[in-house]
Design an enzyme around this catalytic site. Structure first.
Site, mmCIF file in Angstrom:
data_model
loop_
_atom_site.group_PDB
_atom_site.id
_atom_site.type_symbol
_atom_site.label_atom_id
_atom_site.label_comp_id
_atom_site.label_asym_id
_atom_site.label_seq_id
_atom_site.Cartn_x
_atom_site.Cartn_y
_atom_site.Cartn_z
ATOM 1 N N TYR A 337 -8.362 3.793 16.421
ATOM 2 C CA TYR A 337 -8.565 3.068 15.165
ATOM 3 C C TYR A 337 -9.335 1.775 15.445
ATOM 4 O O TYR A 337 -8.931 0.969 16.283
ATOM 5 C CB TYR A 337 -7.202 2.759 14.555
ATOM 6 C CG TYR A 337 -7.202 2.316 13.098
ATOM 7 C CD1 TYR A 337 -8.355 1.928 12.441
ATOM 8 C CD2 TYR A 337 -6.015 2.286 12.385
ATOM 9 C CE1 TYR A 337 -8.339 1.530 11.118
ATOM 10 C CE2 TYR A 337 -5.976 1.890 11.047
ATOM 11 C CZ TYR A 337 -7.147 1.504 10.429
ATOM 12 O OH TYR A 337 -7.113 1.101 9.119
ATOM 13 N N CYS A 338 -10.452 1.570 14.744
ATOM 14 C CA CYS A 338 -11.243 0.341 14.835
ATOM 15 C C CYS A 338 -11.646 0.084 16.297
ATOM 16 O O CYS A 338 -12.222 0.964 16.926
ATOM 17 C CB CYS A 338 -10.466 -0.822 14.223
ATOM 18 S SG CYS A 338 -11.434 -2.334 14.031
ATOM 19 N N VAL A 339 -11.341 -1.088 16.838
ATOM 20 C CA VAL A 339 -11.735 -1.368 18.222
ATOM 21 C C VAL A 339 -10.997 -0.441 19.187
ATOM 22 O O VAL A 339 -11.485 -0.159 20.290
ATOM 23 C CB VAL A 339 -11.492 -2.858 18.568
ATOM 24 C CG1 VAL A 339 -10.013 -3.190 18.581
ATOM 25 C CG2 VAL A 339 -12.123 -3.228 19.898
#
Length: 601
Positions: A337-339
């Site tokens: 998720y995301c970074v």
């Protein structure tokens, strides 16, 4: 004895001057406390250097725009005339309206702009004039930035960002004497709203040690592990960087291939385990998945040298080994998720170079691997600003959590900053209990080495997409990743723009199922099927332009979660008896949600 705030008697149309004087005394008492809270850290350590640096960069950037226009007096005169003409039209319209004649507005707010919803913004000629004057001026300024000649795109992008901050701050809706709703509320409450708001402002400045951390929710209503992050499970592994949680099954059989979730470390993992109704983790367990989730440590000074390589080795690789010991399975499917997704892609590229196939498929939630179109966060990632951040991080060994929280709020200043300023500090309304905003305010620190590597290699130089990034002496090539990819973007994402995720889908070497979900970076991901909210689009490979892809894609109402699970199940449908945490070689260390998630920034 003074009456408690907000429990005053019903008001007549005229103010109660005795009560007003009491509330003004409370207001000034709060103002004194707020001023003292703000000045105390400044007296101890001087002005925060990052504030001066941000202001200097904004002035310099907008100065470049001004220089562009001043270098061509004729164009500058035409632009000023355009503004003057609109104000003349507004003045004439206002006079007609004051005389009771019909008059079409010169400027109208966008339909989604909630700042001017109060009827008096349109019905009262004075406030209507203020509203339209603001809209005319701010839109003219936006045009000046857009039409400025001789600017490189990075400078133009920064100017647009800084102008958005300024125009959001200067809206008449933000000030007591120019906001009809605030005036009406202040008269109705005899100033009690201002007294309550100033008291909360003083509290927030004190808790932020001189830095204003705008309250977005009431934290007293939430307790991690009690009414948030409550999915049953056990911490089965812990090292210096992670706790690994294995969740208890709710089905008799589970898919043989386990699921590993790699959340972002910019905030805490429980974004995927909020209340039971919207918990992705609980839902995944209920579908018959053996779910493991990393909970990252909230770094201290001793973690300063922990970089991307450490997060790969001590994070993902350590989790894969623990999963093998817990389940006997060598292969997993993973979510980033995301970074956390960027780290997962980096890790898979490293594994591909080493012919390591333990991650059999991967899902990315709003994660970027190509930062060409990375949005407004690129404003904070030029060489000068990165050097400033690196200097700040060297003093402590980490980037304070408030730095990134402020940056994310600045992506949507009207919604995330000024609406809260008005509601909390002027209307005096304590924010409601909202789990998503509680998570948003529960920020984390970031190790100096990790964050510097991320800013330079991703946002500044885009090395991962270019095939130039190196981890542990290995040059990474995303094209070598042949495992199936499920790549989720969200339509209104300000952090990982859909256009950026779409382009990143083309970087992988194997099959990619690109899916676009409605809403934004969080709400578009945390969208449980039972809610029947939003929609998602599916439609073949991510090729060409995103708008063309959407035009030809299939739109489905509701959550994308069931579609994702069918993708997971088709790849590895074999099932085995459900696995209890601690059923393998690893003894549970403690109950979920563990201890790392409890540490505050």
């Amino acid at each position: 004895m003074d009456k408690p705030y907000g429990e005053e008697k019903a008001q007549s149309s005229a103010p109660d001057f005795e009560e007003l004087s009491r509330n003004m005394a409370r207001f000034f008492e709060g103002a004194t406390k707020a001023t003292a809270a703000y000045l105390k850290p400044l007296e101890e350590r001087g002005a925060p250097p990052e504030v001066a640096n941000d202001a200097s960069d904004a002035i310099k950037t907008l100065g470049r725009v001004a220089e562009s226009w001043m270098s061509d007096p004729q164009r500058s005169l035409e632009a000023q005339s355009r503004l003057g003409s609109q104000f003349l039209d507004l003045w004439a319209s206002t006079l007609r309206k004051a005389q009771g004649q019909p008059a079409d507005p010169v400027a109208e707010p966008e339909p989604k702009d909630s700042r001017f919803k109060d009827p008096e913004w349109s019905e009262n000629p004075v406030f209507d004039f203020l509203k339209q004057a603001y809209l005319i001026s701010s839109r003219w300024a936006e045009d000046m930035v857009e039409e400025a000649e001789g600017l490189d795109e990075r400078t133009r992008h920064k100017a647009q960002f800084y102008l958005k901050q300024i125009s959001s701050a200067l809206s008449p809706s933000n000030f007591l004497l120019t906001n009809p709703e605030l005036i009406r509320e202040t008269i109705k409450e005899n100033g009690a709203n201002l007294a309550r708001g100033m008291a909360m402002l003083a509290e927030d400045l004190q808790s932020g040690r001189g830095e204003l951390k705008i309250r977005q929710t009431d934290p007293s209503n939430f307790k991690i592990g009690v009414n948030i992050a409550t999915t049953p499970g056990k911490v089965i592994f812990r090292n210096d960087l992670i706790e690994l949680i294995q969740y208890a099954p709710t089905t008799e059989q589970v898919l043989k291939r386990p699921l590993l979730i790699v959340p972002p470390w910019i905030n805490k993992y429980y974004i995927l385990d909020l209340n039971p109704e919207k918990s992705f983790i609980r839902w995944a367990v209920d579908q018959g998945l053996t779910v493991f989730c990393i909970s990252w440590v909230n770094p201290e000074a001793q973690h300063a040298e922990k970089g991307f390589e450490h997060y790969m080795q001590e994070g993902i690789f350590a989790a894969l080994e623990a999963i093998k010991q817990a389940t006997g399975e060598k292969k997993v499917t993973a979510i980033g998720y995301c970074v956390g997704g960027t780290l997962l892609a980096v890790t898979m590229a490293y594994m591909a170079a080493r012919r390591d196939k333990r991650i059999d498929s991967a899902t990315f939630f709003t994660a970027q691997v190509d930062f060409t179109h990375a949005g407004d966060l690129k404003v904070f990632a030029d060489e000068e600003q990165i050097r400033t951040i690196e200097t700040q991080m060297k003093k402590r060994g980490y980037l304070d959590g408030s730095h990134m929280a402020n940056a994310f709020n600045m992506l949507r200043p009207t919604d995330l900053i000024w609406s809260n300023v008005v509601n909390v500090y002027m209307k005096g309304r304590a924010p409601t209990a909202f789990d998503l905003l509680y998570w948003n305010s529960d920020s984390t620190r970031m190790p100096a080495a990790n964050h510097a590597f991320y800013l330079r290699n991703c946002y500044l130089e885009n090395k991962l997409a270019k095939g130039e990034m190196e981890i542990a002496g290995v040059k990474l090539d995303l094209k070598k990743i042949k495992a199936p990819i499920f790549n989720l973007a969200t339509k209104e994402d300000h952090i990982a723009p859909a256009r950026s995720v779409f382009l990143g889908s083309q970087a992988f070497g194997g099959p990619v199922d690109f899916v676009l979900a409605g809403s934004g970076h969080i709400a578009g991901v945390v969208n449980a099927p039972a809610k029947q909210k939003y929609q998602f689009w599916t439609g073949g490979p991510a090729e060409g332009d995103l708008d063309d892809w959407v035009a030809n894609a299939k739109e489905t109402t509701g959550s994308w979660w069931p579609y994702w699970f069918s993708w997971i199940e088709k790849q590895a449908p074999k099932k085995v008896p459900a696995r209890e945490p601690g059923g393998g070689k690893l003894e549970p260390l403690c109950d979920a949600p563990g201890t790392y998630v409890l540490a505050k920034a």
